[in-house]
Enzyme design. Structure first.
Site, PDB file in Angstrom:
ATOM      1  N   CYS A  89      68.106  24.012 133.859  1.00  0.00           N
ATOM      2  CA  CYS A  89      67.993  22.556 134.020  1.00  0.00           C
ATOM      3  C   CYS A  89      69.389  21.922 134.159  1.00  0.00           C
ATOM      4  CB  CYS A  89      67.247  21.989 132.808  1.00  0.00           C
ATOM      5  SG  CYS A  89      67.291  20.203 132.661  1.00  0.00           S
TER       6      CYS A  89
ATOM      7  N   CYS B 217      70.171  19.036 131.807  1.00  0.00           N
ATOM      8  CA  CYS B 217      70.399  19.587 130.465  1.00  0.00           C
ATOM      9  C   CYS B 217      71.840  20.067 130.326  1.00  0.00           C
ATOM     10  CB  CYS B 217      69.462  20.760 130.186  1.00  0.00           C
ATOM     11  SG  CYS B 217      67.707  20.353 130.261  1.00  0.00           S
TER      12      CYS B 217
END
Length: 176
Positions: free
Chosen positions: A26, A29
């Site tokens: 991600c 993230c």
């Protein structure tokens, strides 16, 4: 990690907790994780940071009703006080940690987000007023407006609190 372990760990923790649900693939993230780690060090002893890898704990994510990452869930005294989806700026993350450290409830919407939602709702109502759209557009305007003010609505707070209590009791095996 099972939901019961997660909840038991939360209940025994004395300081506020920010749970970062992330995944290695991600990109948002990857942007927020260094900021979160820095803030966790800065607020050490006042706010804890827990990291949950979404790939390793899919059952926990399902039980927590997490449908996107990154997701941040803030807890105080074992109770969820805030949930944020998506990458946030360092200022927003710092505000979250600061509110938790001071014992305050973090704001659910930033003022600019709230204003933008209200403005969009008003534009949609204006379109209906001038005959551009019908009742579906008016319903959409109402939903967008409610999304701007729901966190300040006492009826909404009471209903969601009741639902959260019933859900927690059912997940722990106790009857309401």
């Amino acid at each position: 990690m099972k939901m019961t372990e997660y909840q038991n760990h939360l209940r025994t923790y004395t300081q506020p907790v920010v749970v970062d649900v992330w995944a290695p693939w991600c990109m948002p993230c990857r942007v927020t994780r260094p900021i979160l780690k820095r803030l966790a060090q800065e607020y050490q002893g006042r706010v804890a940071l827990w990291e949950v890898n979404a790939e390793e704990h899919p059952d926990l994510l399902r039980e927590l009703r997490i449908y996107g990452i990154p997701t941040l869930i803030a807890y105080r005294d074992g109770q969820e006080v805030s949930r944020q989806l998506g990458a946030k700026s360092e200022a927003e993350l710092r505000s979250l940690f600061q509110h938790l450290a001071e014992g305050k409830t973090p704001p659910r919407l930033q003022p600019l987000e709230r204003l933008l939602r209200i403005m969009i709702a008003l534009v949609l109502v204006g379109l209906v007023w001038f005959g551009v759209g019908g009742w579906p557009l008016l319903v959409l305007a109402g939903l967008i407006f409610f999304s701007a003010v729901y966190d300040r609505c006492p009826i909404w707070k009471a209903v969601t609190s009741w639902v959260r209590d019933v859900t927690a009791k059912r997940s722990t095996g106790r009857t309401p």
